[in-house]
Design a protein around this motif. Sequence first.
Motif, PDB file in Angstrom:
ATOM      1  N   ALA A  21       0.830  -1.207   0.000  1.00 23.56           N
ATOM      2  CA  ALA A  21       0.000   0.000   0.000  1.00 23.56           C
ATOM      3  C   ALA A  21       0.866   1.260   0.000  1.00 23.56           C
ATOM      4  CB  ALA A  21      -0.936  -0.009   1.204  1.00 23.56           C
ATOM      5  N   VAL A  22       1.956   1.246   0.752  1.00 19.44           N
ATOM      6  CA  VAL A  22       2.875   2.385   0.766  1.00 19.44           C
ATOM      7  C   VAL A  22       3.543   2.524  -0.604  1.00 19.44           C
ATOM      8  CG1 VAL A  22       5.022   3.298   1.762  1.00 19.44           C
ATOM      9  CG2 VAL A  22       3.249   2.338   3.261  1.00 19.44           C
ATOM     10  N   ALA A  23       3.966   1.416  -1.189  1.00 16.66           N
ATOM     11  CA  ALA A  23       4.633   1.445  -2.498  1.00 16.66           C
ATOM     12  C   ALA A  23       3.719   2.005  -3.584  1.00 16.66           C
ATOM     13  CB  ALA A  23       5.107   0.046  -2.876  1.00 16.66           C
ATOM     14  N   ASP A  24       2.419   1.855  -3.418  1.00 22.28           N
ATOM     15  CA  ASP A  24       1.459   2.328  -4.419  1.00 22.28           C
ATOM     16  C   ASP A  24       1.174   3.834  -4.330  1.00 22.28           C
ATOM     17  OD1 ASP A  24       1.238  -0.235  -5.416  1.00 22.28           O
ATOM     18  OD2 ASP A  24      -0.597  -0.699  -4.288  1.00 22.28           O
ATOM     19  N   LYS A  51       5.547  18.591  -1.121  1.00 19.78           N
ATOM     20  CA  LYS A  51       5.086  17.283  -1.598  1.00 19.78           C
ATOM     21  C   LYS A  51       5.511  16.175  -0.635  1.00 19.78           C
ATOM     22  CE  LYS A  51       3.161  14.585  -4.676  1.00 19.78           C
ATOM     23  NZ  LYS A  51       1.725  14.496  -4.831  1.00 19.78           N
ATOM     24  N   ILE A  52       6.684  16.317   0.001  1.00 24.81           N
ATOM     25  CA  ILE A  52       7.104  15.324   1.003  1.00 24.81           C
ATOM     26  C   ILE A  52       6.080  15.290   2.131  1.00 24.81           C
ATOM     27  CG2 ILE A  52       8.788  14.760   2.807  1.00 24.81           C
ATOM     28  CD1 ILE A  52      10.953  15.813   0.935  1.00 24.81           C
ATOM     29  N   ALA A  53       5.693  16.464   2.603  1.00 26.24           N
ATOM     30  CA  ALA A  53       4.708  16.533   3.682  1.00 26.24           C
ATOM     31  C   ALA A  53       3.404  15.871   3.265  1.00 26.24           C
ATOM     32  CB  ALA A  53       4.466  17.991   4.077  1.00 26.24           C
ATOM     33  N   GLU A  54       2.991  16.101   2.032  1.00 20.50           N
ATOM     34  CA  GLU A  54       1.750  15.503   1.529  1.00 20.50           C
ATOM     35  C   GLU A  54       1.862  13.981   1.449  1.00 20.50           C
ATOM     36  OE1 GLU A  54      -0.489  15.327  -2.721  1.00 20.50           O
ATOM     37  OE2 GLU A  54       0.235  17.294  -2.082  1.00 20.50           O
ATOM     38  N   VAL A  55       2.953  13.486   0.885  1.00 25.90           N
ATOM     39  CA  VAL A  55       3.136  12.040   0.726  1.00 25.90           C
ATOM     40  C   VAL A  55       3.153  11.350   2.087  1.00 25.90           C
ATOM     41  CG1 VAL A  55       4.776  10.238  -0.003  1.00 25.90           C
ATOM     42  CG2 VAL A  55       4.310  12.183  -1.498  1.00 25.90           C
ATOM     43  N   VAL A  56       3.842  11.948   3.050  1.00 30.13           N
ATOM     44  CA  VAL A  56       3.964  11.306   4.362  1.00 30.13           C
ATOM     45  C   VAL A  56       2.684  11.455   5.177  1.00 30.13           C
ATOM     46  CG1 VAL A  56       5.227  11.276   6.550  1.00 30.13           C
ATOM     47  CG2 VAL A  56       6.469  11.522   4.399  1.00 30.13           C
ATOM     48  N   THR A  57       2.190  12.685   5.337  1.00 33.39           N
ATOM     49  CA  THR A  57       1.047  12.882   6.236  1.00 33.39           C
ATOM     50  C   THR A  57      -0.284  12.460   5.636  1.00 33.39           C
ATOM     51  OG1 THR A  57       0.774  15.201   5.564  1.00 33.39           O
ATOM     52  CG2 THR A  57       2.200  14.763   7.459  1.00 33.39           C
ATOM     53  N   GLU A  58      -0.456  12.703   4.346  1.00 33.94           N
ATOM     54  CA  GLU A  58      -1.729  12.358   3.714  1.00 33.94           C
ATOM     55  C   GLU A  58      -1.717  10.957   3.091  1.00 33.94           C
ATOM     56  OE1 GLU A  58      -4.475  14.234   3.954  1.00 33.94           O
ATOM     57  OE2 GLU A  58      -3.249  15.549   5.202  1.00 33.94           O
ATOM     58  N   GLY A  59      -0.525  10.407   2.897  1.00 38.99           N
ATOM     59  CA  GLY A  59      -0.412   9.097   2.270  1.00 38.99           C
ATOM     60  C   GLY A  59       0.049   8.023   3.239  1.00 38.99           C
ATOM     61  N   ILE A  60       1.328   8.002   3.521  1.00 36.67           N
ATOM     62  CA  ILE A  60       1.927   6.923   4.313  1.00 36.67           C
ATOM     63  C   ILE A  60       1.283   6.794   5.694  1.00 36.67           C
ATOM     64  CG2 ILE A  60       4.052   6.105   5.411  1.00 36.67           C
ATOM     65  CD1 ILE A  60       5.580   7.334   3.008  1.00 36.67           C
ATOM     66  N   ASN A  61       1.128   7.910   6.400  1.00 35.94           N
ATOM     67  CA  ASN A  61       0.582   7.839   7.759  1.00 35.94           C
ATOM     68  C   ASN A  61      -0.862   7.359   7.818  1.00 35.94           C
ATOM     69  OD1 ASN A  61       2.915   8.601   9.068  1.00 35.94           O
ATOM     70  ND2 ASN A  61       2.387  10.757   9.141  1.00 35.94           N
ATOM     71  N   LYS A  62      -1.570   7.392   6.702  1.00 38.13           N
ATOM     72  CA  LYS A  62      -2.967   6.965   6.685  1.00 38.13           C
ATOM     73  C   LYS A  62      -3.155   5.523   6.198  1.00 38.13           C
ATOM     74  CE  LYS A  62      -4.956  11.500   6.523  1.00 38.13           C
ATOM     75  NZ  LYS A  62      -5.889  12.414   5.884  1.00 38.13           N
ATOM     76  N   VAL A  63      -2.073   4.854   5.870  1.00 37.78           N
ATOM     77  CA  VAL A  63      -2.154   3.463   5.416  1.00 37.78           C
ATOM     78  C   VAL A  63      -2.458   2.560   6.613  1.00 37.78           C
ATOM     79  CG1 VAL A  63      -0.794   1.534   4.492  1.00 37.78           C
ATOM     80  CG2 VAL A  63      -0.634   3.793   3.440  1.00 37.78           C
ATOM     81  N   ASP A  64      -3.437   1.673   6.443  1.00 39.57           N
ATOM     82  CA  ASP A  64      -3.737   0.687   7.489  1.00 39.57           C
ATOM     83  C   ASP A  64      -2.495  -0.141   7.769  1.00 39.57           C
ATOM     84  OD1 ASP A  64      -6.367   1.417   7.843  1.00 39.57           O
ATOM     85  OD2 ASP A  64      -7.142  -0.057   6.423  1.00 39.57           O
ATOM     86  N   GLY A  65      -2.166  -0.279   9.042  1.00 37.45           N
ATOM     87  CA  GLY A  65      -0.999  -1.057   9.436  1.00 37.45           C
ATOM     88  C   GLY A  65       0.184  -0.191   9.825  1.00 37.45           C
ATOM     89  N   VAL A  66       0.205   1.076   9.406  1.00 37.71           N
ATOM     90  CA  VAL A  66       1.283   1.990   9.798  1.00 37.71           C
ATOM     91  C   VAL A  66       0.965   2.533  11.183  1.00 37.71           C
ATOM     92  CG1 VAL A  66       2.420   4.200   9.329  1.00 37.71           C
ATOM     93  CG2 VAL A  66       1.917   2.625   7.450  1.00 37.71           C
ATOM     94  N   SER A  67       1.882   2.335  12.133  1.00 40.18           N
ATOM     95  CA  SER A  67       1.642   2.834  13.484  1.00 40.18           C
ATOM     96  C   SER A  67       2.449   4.084  13.800  1.00 40.18           C
ATOM     97  CB  SER A  67       1.926   1.740  14.516  1.00 40.18           C
ATOM     98  OG  SER A  67       3.246   1.278  14.398  1.00 40.18           O
TER      99      SER A  67
END
Length: 91
Positions: A21-24, A51-67
Motif C-alpha cells: 500500500a505504501v509502495a502504491d 510534496k514530502i509533507a503531503e506524501v507522508v502525512t496524507e499518504g503513508i501515515n494513513k495506510v492501514d498497518g502503519v503505526s
Amino acid sequence: MINAIVLIHAEARRIPETAQAVADIDGVDKVYSCAGDIDLIAIVRVRDHAKIAEVVTEGINKVDGVSRTATHIAFQSYSSADVEAGFSIGE
C-alpha cells in the motif's frame, strides 16, 4: 529532485500488505522490509518539500498497518562510484 527516507513502524501481521500500500502511493519510489527496530523503509522522491509533507502525512501515515513514521530528508548522496570518479585521472 528531493529524496526522503521514511522509517515506518508497522503492525507485524500486516507488513506485506502495508508495504504494498505504501509502495502504491504517488511519490514513493521504493519500499524495503527490513529486520531490526524498523519494519519498513520507504524512499520518497518528489520535486519539493511540500510534496514530502503531503506524501507522508496524507499518504503513508494513513495506510492501514502503519503505526508510526520518522522522516529524514537527504541532503547529499554518496556512492563508491562517485568517490572513485573523483580520484580517477582521465582513465
